[in-house]
Write a protein that holds these residues in place. Structure first.
Motif, PDB file in Angstrom:
ATOM      1  N   SER A 170       0.844  -1.199   0.000  1.00  0.00           N
ATOM      2  CA  SER A 170       0.000   0.000   0.000  1.00  0.00           C
ATOM      3  C   SER A 170       0.879   1.247   0.000  1.00  0.00           C
ATOM      4  O   SER A 170       2.046   1.215   0.410  1.00  0.00           O
ATOM      5  CB  SER A 170      -0.930   0.011   1.214  1.00  0.00           C
ATOM      6  OG  SER A 170      -0.184   0.260   2.381  1.00  0.00           O
ATOM      7  N   ALA A 211       2.154  -6.107   6.572  1.00  0.00           N
ATOM      8  CA  ALA A 211       1.158  -5.030   6.449  1.00  0.00           C
ATOM      9  C   ALA A 211       0.136  -5.465   5.409  1.00  0.00           C
ATOM     10  O   ALA A 211       0.101  -4.970   4.295  1.00  0.00           O
ATOM     11  CB  ALA A 211       1.824  -3.720   6.062  1.00  0.00           C
ATOM     12  N   ASP A 252      -1.342  -9.324  11.689  1.00  0.00           N
ATOM     13  CA  ASP A 252      -1.267 -10.125  10.463  1.00  0.00           C
ATOM     14  C   ASP A 252      -0.359 -11.340  10.672  1.00  0.00           C
ATOM     15  O   ASP A 252      -0.203 -12.161   9.775  1.00  0.00           O
ATOM     16  CB  ASP A 252      -0.702  -9.269   9.314  1.00  0.00           C
ATOM     17  CG  ASP A 252      -1.668  -8.177   8.902  1.00  0.00           C
ATOM     18  OD1 ASP A 252      -2.872  -8.296   9.202  1.00  0.00           O
ATOM     19  OD2 ASP A 252      -1.215  -7.194   8.268  1.00  0.00           O
ATOM     20  N   VAL A 272       3.271  -1.734  16.938  1.00  0.00           N
ATOM     21  CA  VAL A 272       3.345  -0.610  15.988  1.00  0.00           C
ATOM     22  C   VAL A 272       2.269   0.442  16.271  1.00  0.00           C
ATOM     23  O   VAL A 272       2.510   1.646  16.117  1.00  0.00           O
ATOM     24  CB  VAL A 272       3.203  -1.138  14.533  1.00  0.00           C
ATOM     25  CG1 VAL A 272       3.109   0.017  13.536  1.00  0.00           C
ATOM     26  CG2 VAL A 272       4.373  -2.057  14.177  1.00  0.00           C
TER      27      VAL A 272
HETATM   28  P1  NDP Z   1      -4.113  -2.386   2.200  1.00  0.00           P
HETATM   29  O1  NDP Z   1      -5.359  -3.194   2.151  1.00  0.00           O
HETATM   30  O2  NDP Z   1      -4.084  -1.055   1.536  1.00  0.00           O
HETATM   31  O3  NDP Z   1      -2.931  -3.268   1.578  1.00  0.00           O
HETATM   32  C1  NDP Z   1      -2.797  -4.621   1.881  1.00  0.00           C
HETATM   33  C2  NDP Z   1      -1.663  -5.216   1.088  1.00  0.00           C
HETATM   34  O4  NDP Z   1      -1.570  -6.592   1.430  1.00  0.00           O
HETATM   35  C3  NDP Z   1      -1.856  -5.137  -0.417  1.00  0.00           C
HETATM   36  O5  NDP Z   1      -0.668  -4.725  -1.038  1.00  0.00           O
HETATM   37  C4  NDP Z   1      -2.199  -6.566  -0.821  1.00  0.00           C
HETATM   38  O6  NDP Z   1      -1.714  -6.970  -2.080  1.00  0.00           O
HETATM   39  C5  NDP Z   1      -1.476  -7.358   0.242  1.00  0.00           C
HETATM   40  N1  NDP Z   1      -2.121  -8.669   0.422  1.00  0.00           N
HETATM   41  C6  NDP Z   1      -3.425  -8.937   0.624  1.00  0.00           C
HETATM   42  N2  NDP Z   1      -3.623 -10.258   0.711  1.00  0.00           N
HETATM   43  C7  NDP Z   1      -2.418 -10.847   0.570  1.00  0.00           C
HETATM   44  C8  NDP Z   1      -1.971 -12.194   0.564  1.00  0.00           C
HETATM   45  N3  NDP Z   1      -2.819 -13.217   0.724  1.00  0.00           N
HETATM   46  N4  NDP Z   1      -0.662 -12.427   0.386  1.00  0.00           N
HETATM   47  C9  NDP Z   1       0.210 -11.406   0.214  1.00  0.00           C
HETATM   48  N5  NDP Z   1      -0.156 -10.110   0.211  1.00  0.00           N
HETATM   49  C10 NDP Z   1      -1.461  -9.839   0.386  1.00  0.00           C
HETATM   50  O7  NDP Z   1      -3.730  -2.284   3.727  1.00  0.00           O
HETATM   51  P2  NDP Z   1      -2.824  -1.196   4.537  1.00  0.00           P
HETATM   52  O8  NDP Z   1      -1.438  -1.218   4.028  1.00  0.00           O
HETATM   53  O9  NDP Z   1      -3.531   0.091   4.632  1.00  0.00           O
HETATM   54  O10 NDP Z   1      -2.874  -1.842   5.994  1.00  0.00           O
HETATM   55  C11 NDP Z   1      -2.323  -3.128   6.246  1.00  0.00           C
HETATM   56  C12 NDP Z   1      -2.636  -3.515   7.675  1.00  0.00           C
HETATM   57  O11 NDP Z   1      -2.030  -2.576   8.546  1.00  0.00           O
HETATM   58  C13 NDP Z   1      -4.125  -3.498   8.047  1.00  0.00           C
HETATM   59  O12 NDP Z   1      -4.359  -4.531   8.993  1.00  0.00           O
HETATM   60  C14 NDP Z   1      -4.323  -2.159   8.708  1.00  0.00           C
HETATM   61  O13 NDP Z   1      -5.387  -2.161   9.640  1.00  0.00           O
HETATM   62  C15 NDP Z   1      -3.008  -2.004   9.406  1.00  0.00           C
HETATM   63  N6  NDP Z   1      -2.627  -0.613   9.651  1.00  0.00           N
HETATM   64  C16 NDP Z   1      -2.160  -0.324  10.896  1.00  0.00           C
HETATM   65  C17 NDP Z   1      -1.758   0.935  11.201  1.00  0.00           C
HETATM   66  C18 NDP Z   1      -1.208   1.195  12.567  1.00  0.00           C
HETATM   67  O14 NDP Z   1      -1.240   2.326  13.030  1.00  0.00           O
HETATM   68  N7  NDP Z   1      -0.650   0.180  13.230  1.00  0.00           N
HETATM   69  C19 NDP Z   1      -1.861   2.048  10.246  1.00  0.00           C
HETATM   70  C20 NDP Z   1      -2.259   1.618   8.918  1.00  0.00           C
HETATM   71  C21 NDP Z   1      -2.643   0.328   8.665  1.00  0.00           C
HETATM   72  P3  NDP Z   1      -2.239  -6.340  -3.465  1.00  0.00           P
HETATM   73  O15 NDP Z   1      -1.609  -4.991  -3.564  1.00  0.00           O
HETATM   74  O16 NDP Z   1      -1.743  -7.296  -4.495  1.00  0.00           O
HETATM   75  O17 NDP Z   1      -3.727  -6.279  -3.365  1.00  0.00           O
END
Ligand code: NDP
Length: 298
Positions: A170, A211, A252, A272
């Motif tokens: 992301s 993530a 995760d 985090v």
């Molecule tokens: P997004 O949904 O924007 O991105 C998720 C990513 O994970 C995408 O690139 C996706 O791939 C990849 N993905 C999904 N499924 C799989 C899989 N089976 N195998 C490999 N890769 C996979 O999420 P965010 O980056 O916004 O957030 C990620 C996590 O972090 C969430 O749980 C969110 O709640 C958390 N978060 C926590 C924060 C904090 O303050 N601690 C702040 C922001 C987020 P693809 O691009 O191919 O779809």
């Protein structure tokens, strides 16, 4: 022994430094950091995030301004507010809470924030600076910046030659995280939903960052012995053991399994998560320090 990385303590240390430096900046240089947080609509989770950001800003000694706008606010009105905040000399950081209602183009709003006040680090200028290795003059998105600080606490600042695997691409977490690790001389691989044999790839990682947004997807046997595991994920799952309709937060990463192999690992909650708000405060302080022409704390 696996080290459980306590993000709460590291975040508290960051906030204490911010408080101390804010008092000095305000007292000696007459510049009080100002953070404006803008929220549109009534999403309950966003309301909680925004009020905790505003509260923490006050606690740091900042001027803390919150703009709560109704869900039907037009894109033009929101752009007008951003323009006013860009011009407001008392405001050094502007944060627009995402997601925005569907009728507003989030990209347009983010790019309207003056890059020097973009404390979330999402504007093209800040993304570009990070991507070209100009980390010191960029605003780095808060969650990856906080994750990096946790990694440095465990591994030190010199990460040269370590293999880092970031699962997730992301713009908010995965990509900036990978760029930070690259800037710190890691050999970085970004994995995503199309990656083949993710378990094997993950096992090459000295530093593994998850993530993804999928509860406990990264299993214990995906973790290289001794690896540093940073779990960014925040997922709410049902917890029938706590009673009917109850839930709990998990990351995760399968914490129980992964902590058998990892050298150090962040828990969820308490890893985090607390770092994100702390780094927002740090970024706002940096912005105010730049305005005052004063070197911010390292
Ligand atoms: P997004 O949904 O924007 O991105 C998720 C990513 O994970 C995408 O690139 C996706 O791939 C990849 N993905 C999904 N499924 C799989 C899989 N089976 N195998 C490999 N890769 C996979 O999420 P965010 O980056 O916004 O957030 C990620 C996590 O972090 C969430 O749980 C969110 O709640 C958390 N978060 C926590 C924060 C904090 O303050 N601690 C702040 C922001 C987020 P693809 O691009 O191919 O779809």
């Amino acid at each position: 022994m696996t080290e459980i990385i306590d993000g709460k303590i590291v975040a508290e240390n960051v906030v204490e430094t911010v408080k101390r430096f804010t008092a000095e900046l305000t007292g000696k240089h007459g510049v009080q950091p100002g953070l404006a947080v803008v929220i549109v609509g009534e999403d309950p989770a966003s309301q909680v995030y925004v009020s905790s950001k505003s509260k923490k800003a006050k606690e740091c000694g900042f001027l803390s301004v919150q703009h709560t706008l109704p869900a039907e606010t037009s894109e033009a009105d929101l752009l007008k507010l951003i323009g006013e905040l860009n011009a407001d000399k008392t405001i050094h950081g502007i944060l627009v809470q995402l997601p925005l209602p569907d009728h507003i183009d989030s990209g347009k709003i983010i790019q309207a924030i003056a890059p020097e006040k973009d404390v979330d680090g999402f504007s093209f200028i800040n993304v570009g600076k990070l991507g070209t290795g100009e980390v010191d003059s960029a605003f780095v998105p808060c969650t990856p910046a906080g994750s990096m600080l946790l990694i440095e606490r465990v591994r030190g600042k010199d990460l040269s030659g370590l293999n880092a695997v970031v699962v997730g691409r992301s713009n908010i977490v995965g990509k900036p995280m990978a760029n930070l690790l690259l800037a710190a001389n890691c050999t970085v691989t970004i994995a995503h939903s199309r990656t083949k044999d993710l378990p094997a790839l993950a096992r090459t990682a000295d530093i593994l960052v998850a993530a993804v947004g999928r509860p406990e997807m990264i299993k214990g046997d995906w973790v290289k012995p001794g690896a540093t595991v940073i779990d960014v994920g925040i997922n709410r799952i049902p917890a029938p053991e706590k009673g009917d309709g109850k839930s709990r937060l998990v990351g995760d990463v399968d914490f129980a399994g992964a902590s058998q192999a990892a050298g150090a690992i962040t828990p969820v909650p308490g890893g985090v998560g607390p770092m994100t708000i702390a780094m927002l405060m740090a970024n706002t302080l940096v912005s105010a320090s730049r305005t005052a022409g004063v070197e911010p704390p390292a």
